[in-house]
Design a protein around this motif. Structure first.
Motif, PDB file in Angstrom:
ATOM      1  N   VAL A 161      23.924  -8.618  -9.380  1.00  0.00           N
ATOM      2  CA  VAL A 161      23.327  -7.495  -8.661  1.00  0.00           C
ATOM      3  C   VAL A 161      23.162  -7.869  -7.189  1.00  0.00           C
ATOM      4  N   LYS A 162      23.626  -7.002  -6.324  1.00  0.00           N
ATOM      5  CA  LYS A 162      23.516  -7.251  -4.887  1.00  0.00           C
ATOM      6  C   LYS A 162      22.055  -7.206  -4.454  1.00  0.00           C
ATOM      7  N   ARG A 163      21.692  -8.110  -3.542  1.00  0.00           N
ATOM      8  CA  ARG A 163      20.339  -8.082  -2.972  1.00  0.00           C
ATOM      9  C   ARG A 163      20.051  -6.711  -2.364  1.00  0.00           C
ATOM     10  N   ASP A 164      18.914  -6.145  -2.721  1.00  0.00           N
ATOM     11  CA  ASP A 164      18.556  -4.855  -2.137  1.00  0.00           C
ATOM     12  C   ASP A 164      17.108  -4.536  -2.477  1.00  0.00           C
ATOM     13  N   THR A 165      16.537  -3.618  -1.740  1.00  0.00           N
ATOM     14  CA  THR A 165      15.171  -3.159  -1.996  1.00  0.00           C
ATOM     15  C   THR A 165      15.141  -1.641  -1.921  1.00  0.00           C
ATOM     16  N   SER A 218       9.301 -13.045  -3.388  1.00  0.00           N
ATOM     17  CA  SER A 218       8.009 -13.340  -4.000  1.00  0.00           C
ATOM     18  C   SER A 218       7.959 -12.733  -5.391  1.00  0.00           C
ATOM     19  N   CYS A 219       7.024 -13.196  -6.187  1.00  0.00           N
ATOM     20  CA  CYS A 219       6.859 -12.654  -7.533  1.00  0.00           C
ATOM     21  C   CYS A 219       6.400 -11.197  -7.480  1.00  0.00           C
ATOM     22  N   GLN A 220       5.530 -10.870  -6.522  1.00  0.00           N
ATOM     23  CA  GLN A 220       5.035  -9.498  -6.427  1.00  0.00           C
ATOM     24  C   GLN A 220       6.145  -8.509  -6.070  1.00  0.00           C
ATOM     25  N   ALA A 221       7.202  -8.992  -5.398  1.00  0.00           N
ATOM     26  CA  ALA A 221       8.318  -8.110  -5.060  1.00  0.00           C
ATOM     27  C   ALA A 221       9.075  -7.668  -6.303  1.00  0.00           C
ATOM     28  N   LEU A 251       9.589  -8.540   4.364  1.00  0.00           N
ATOM     29  CA  LEU A 251      10.348  -7.833   3.334  1.00  0.00           C
ATOM     30  C   LEU A 251      10.264  -8.506   1.974  1.00  0.00           C
ATOM     31  N   THR A 252      10.425  -9.831   1.939  1.00  0.00           N
ATOM     32  CA  THR A 252      10.458 -10.528   0.653  1.00  0.00           C
ATOM     33  C   THR A 252       9.101 -10.580  -0.042  1.00  0.00           C
ATOM     34  N   ASN A 253       8.036 -10.225   0.675  1.00  0.00           N
ATOM     35  CA  ASN A 253       6.697 -10.186   0.078  1.00  0.00           C
ATOM     36  C   ASN A 253       6.226  -8.765  -0.216  1.00  0.00           C
ATOM     37  N   PRO A 255       5.467  -5.685  -2.082  1.00  0.00           N
ATOM     38  CA  PRO A 255       5.355  -5.522  -3.538  1.00  0.00           C
ATOM     39  C   PRO A 255       6.270  -4.438  -4.089  1.00  0.00           C
ATOM     40  N   SER A 256       6.913  -4.762  -5.204  1.00  0.00           N
ATOM     41  CA  SER A 256       7.641  -3.810  -6.057  1.00  0.00           C
ATOM     42  C   SER A 256       9.005  -3.358  -5.533  1.00  0.00           C
ATOM     43  N   LEU A 257       9.352  -3.648  -4.296  1.00  0.00           N
ATOM     44  CA  LEU A 257      10.590  -3.094  -3.742  1.00  0.00           C
ATOM     45  C   LEU A 257      11.838  -3.667  -4.412  1.00  0.00           C
ATOM     46  N   MET A 258      11.817  -4.935  -4.774  1.00  0.00           N
ATOM     47  CA  MET A 258      12.960  -5.522  -5.483  1.00  0.00           C
ATOM     48  C   MET A 258      12.974  -5.084  -6.945  1.00  0.00           C
ATOM     49  N   TYR A 259      11.801  -4.929  -7.507  1.00  0.00           N
ATOM     50  CA  TYR A 259      11.729  -4.392  -8.871  1.00  0.00           C
ATOM     51  C   TYR A 259      12.398  -3.019  -8.925  1.00  0.00           C
ATOM     52  N   ASN A 260      12.078  -2.161  -7.973  1.00  0.00           N
ATOM     53  CA  ASN A 260      12.615  -0.793  -7.972  1.00  0.00           C
ATOM     54  C   ASN A 260      14.136  -0.764  -7.950  1.00  0.00           C
ATOM     55  N   LYS A 261      14.739  -1.679  -7.183  1.00  0.00           N
ATOM     56  CA  LYS A 261      16.178  -1.625  -6.954  1.00  0.00           C
ATOM     57  C   LYS A 261      16.978  -2.607  -7.797  1.00  0.00           C
ATOM     58  N   MET A 262      16.347  -3.684  -8.262  1.00  0.00           N
ATOM     59  CA  MET A 262      17.112  -4.746  -8.914  1.00  0.00           C
ATOM     60  C   MET A 262      16.726  -5.006 -10.371  1.00  0.00           C
TER      61      MET A 262
END
Length: 492
Positions: A161-165, A218-221, A251-253, A255-262
């Protein structure tokens, strides 16, 4: 006045409903991007196929392994999901299958599909770290020059999966299922690849590796917003600041933005379990990490709806954080917070204290990391009880005549205790009532270790590998390193 406000609200609601239905009516058929040719389908679980279509459109699917047709109707919003029964994989059976998905205006055929085991591999840069070098970030895994040409495993499939938020949830990701080969493995995760190879060799069935990792994350992301909101402590620590001042959080901290996309786009995918290699970006957050990571995991398990999915994670490797003075042990306390996650059901932890590089946060010896995760999975998830997966694990201590005798759990001793290269065990510390720790002598005596130091006549506490960057040599005869521990409960 009240009636006027009510009318405006009613008109707005009607407009939204009509707009949503019109959009659903006009949108073209789309298949969730996790569903592609060349993929591995999880054996012995329902295989979900989902996507978007026109409102009330009929969609059907049929797989070559049983030829049973399943039909569903898209909702008024155009969302649809159907399930196909999947048989148990047979060792040595690598027959490729196909799936035909039909809709009103055409059909999609997915080819070269295998039935086997699927693992989700997530975390930050050390999980993402590729086989090939990616300067100046990292130098590639150790011996990549000879390892990559040998990566001819057509029955292992890779999905990166490509890095994204994203600030909102989506079902689409930028990724492609690929056959594992010397041409494709170079840009894939070293840890995930080595894990997959060992599982494949032992089970002799196809393996699918879904990599969804983001360097610096981060874990929260990777935690759903609903999960953070549900816990007052997590909400206060990770969410409130972002909601009030989103630009003040890197960006990497966020919350939830990486969860949403990845992660969210994958939750309908049937999987065997989860691998997790993350912690560097939360390393100064020892007081909250156990709660945060455990909550993230429970959220994922709830989303995937496949019970208590196995969750096997990597404890942080030694790293000096560019602060080389001896007393620093913040990272040791963080490792302790990671270990506490083992209290959550169906979890396991790979120890990496012997493969770190204190001056490099991206150590190259990823083969051992992947193989140790595979040992955990083979023992705990696949029932190979003859495969040892634990290094020496502290059980108890006895103090007598100025020395401390350390014992270890029976299972973790395996065939016996030893050290690398025959030297005495390193990185033991000992302290008296004054709580001052001194380097200690340590000697293996049968299945125990005796620890002592001339500076401490009346010891009360022992610590092992409880510093930021001790590269250890103490292990069992299965070559699995001992778990860091301390016998005290002091704050520092």
């Amino acid at each position: 006045m009240v009636n006027m406000k009510f009318k405006k609200l009613l008109y707005s609601l009607l407009f939204f409903m009509l707009h949503t239905q019109l959009y659903a009516k006009q949108q073209t058929f789309k298949l969730a991007t996790a569903i592609q040719s060349n993929m591995v389908v999880q054996q012995n679980k329902a295989f979900k196929i989902w996507g978007l279509a026109e409102a009330n459109e009929q969609i059907s699917a049929q797989a070559s392994w049983d030829n049973k047709k399943v039909t569903v109707t898209a909702s008024v919003n155009g969302e649809w999901l159907l399930q196909l029964a999947v048989p148990k994989a047979k060792p040595g059976d690598f027959k490729p299958h196909y799936i035909i998905i039909k809709h009103t205006k055409g059909e999609v055929k997915l080819d070269n599909i295998l039935i086997g085991e699927v693992w989700l591999c997530s975390g930050q840069s050390n999980m993402e770290m590729t086989m090939l070098p990616a300067p100046p970030w990292h130098k590639g895994v150790l011996d990549y020059e000879t390892e990559i040409p040998e990566a001819n495993y057509p029955n292992i499939r890779l999905f990166k999966v490509k890095r994204d938020t994203s600030s909102s949830k989506t079902i689409f990701v930028d990724a492609k299922w690929q056959v594992c080969s010397p041409e494709t493995v170079g840009t894939f995760s070293g840890v995930a690849y080595y894990f997959g190879v060992d599982v494949f060799k032992k089970l002799n069935i196809p393996v699918g590796l879904v990599l969804s990792a983001y360097g610096g994350a981060s874990c929260q992301a990777f935690t759903a917003r609903e999960v953070l909101e549900a816990d007052p402590q997590l909400k206060k620590k990770y969410l409130n600041k972002y909601l009030l001042q989103p630009d003040s959080v890197i960006l990497t901290n966020k919350p939830s933005l990486m969860y949403n996309k990845m992660i969210y786009p994958l939750i309908n995918l049937s999987i065997k379990g989860i691998l997790w290699y993350q912690g560097e970006s939360n390393s100064w957050d020892r007081g909250m990490y156990t709660k945060l990571c455990s909550a993230m995991l429970e959220g994922w398990r709830s989303d995937f709806k496949q019970g208590d999915l196995p969750f096997y994670f990597v404890q942080m490797t030694p790293f000096n954080w560019n602060k080389k003075s001896y007393p620093l042990n913040e990272y040791a306390f963080f490792r302790e917070a990671q270990e506490a996650i083992l209290k959550v059901k169906n979890t396991g932890m790979a120890i990496t204290m012997d493969v770190g590089e204190p001056d490099d946060i991206h150590p190259r010896r990823k083969k051992e990391v992947g193989q140790r995760l595979a040992k955990i999975a083979l023992h705990k998830s696949y029932g190979f009880k003859d495969i040892n997966y634990l290094g020496p694990q502290y059980k108890a201590c006895k103090i007598k005549e100025g020395k401390v005798l350390i014992s270890f759990t029976k299972e973790s001793i395996a065939e016996g205790l030893r050290t690398k290269y025959g030297f005495s065990p390193k990185h033991f510390l000992i302290a008296g009532e004054d709580k001052k720790f001194y380097p200690a002598e340590a000697r293996i005596q049968g299945d125990k270790v005796v620890v002592f130091a001339a500076e401490v006549k009346h010891p009360v506490a022992v610590r092992y590998a409880f510093q930021n960057y001790p590269v250890t040599n103490f292990q069992n005869k299965s070559n699995l390193p001992a778990v860091p521990f301390r016998t005290d409960n002091w704050n520092e």
